[in-house]
Write a protein that holds these residues in place. Structure first.
Motif: not given
Length: 243
Positions: A174-180
């Motif tokens: 799995p991969a995760t990201f945070v987006a503002s």
């Protein structure tokens, strides 16, 4: 008189006090959502009064209730002024994405916000198409410029407001990201869904003579060639069967 004192009464020159101030807010807010009430609040001080509990200032991206709604390839949990009313007045929003092995976030746009995306685990292959007129080497003959990158953990890339962009997890983990976002209501429009929701004649015209009206259904799942090839290879490498 202290700043912020409400409905303070000041004697007039005749010695007669003016009538009490009339509230501009409806006496009944039972039909309004909390977000709507926060928008109607006269001041920021009044907004805080509408959020009396400290836990109303915490948003849990890991809440299991919010997961499992983003599709078979993963989830995208968005904190905007509807899902997290405390954002009203901040001009900001945020999202956290969870992409499974070979997961693919189809091409989309954010109509009201620029996205700054940070990969927090794994890696993502990203593509972004800027507006019309942006070509490779500034020459129209070389075709549109597609900004493609492999973004590793703790690296960031921007997706400009209104630009078409996509992300793909090329790995078996799995991969995760945070987006503002610089908007409380950044919105999302999935390009394939929006395009093929139009009438067949419009879709055919968009593709010129290359697509006949009878072929529209065959292209509803179309994705960029480079991403499609990456998905195919990832599925083989990870031993994931096609659905």
């Amino acid at each position: 008189m202290p700043y912020g004192t409400k409905n303070a009464t000041v004697a007039s020159s005749t010695g007669t006090a003016p009538p009490p101030a009339t509230s501009t807010t409806s006496t009944s807010t039972s039909t309004l959502s909390l977000t709507q009430q926060l928008f109607l609040a006269d001041t920021a001080v009044d907004r805080f009064a509408l959020l009396p509990n400290d836990n109303q200032f915490v948003f849990d991206f890991g809440n299991p209730v919010l997961k499992g709604k983003g599709g078979k390839g993963g989830d995208l949990i968005a904190a905007n002024r509807q899902t997290f009313p405390a954002l009203v007045g901040t001009g900001s929003g945020m999202a956290v994405g969870f992409l499974g092995p070979c997961g693919f976030n189809t091409p989309h746009v954010h109509p009201r916000g620029t996205e700054l995306q940070v990969v927090t685990s794994g890696r993502l292959v990203t593509e972004m198409l800027p507006e019309n007129g942006v070509f490779n080497n500034n020459m129209a003959t070389n075709g549109r410029r597609v900004i493609t990158n492999t973004v590793n953990a703790f690296q960031m890339t921007p997706f400009y407001q209104g630009s078409v962009h996509t992300q793909f997890n090329p790995d078996c983990t799995p991969a995760t990201f945070v987006a503002s976002f610089n908007s409380e209501d950044f919105g999302t429009g999935q390009v394939p869904d929006e395009l093929f929701a139009m009438s067949p004649d419009v879709v055919s015209a968009a593709f010129g003579q290359a697509v006949d009206g009878a072929q529209v259904d065959q292209f509803k799942a179309a994705i960029p060639t480079s991403i499609a090839e990456g998905v195919e290879q990832c599925l083989k490498t990870c031993g994931i069967a096609k659905r």
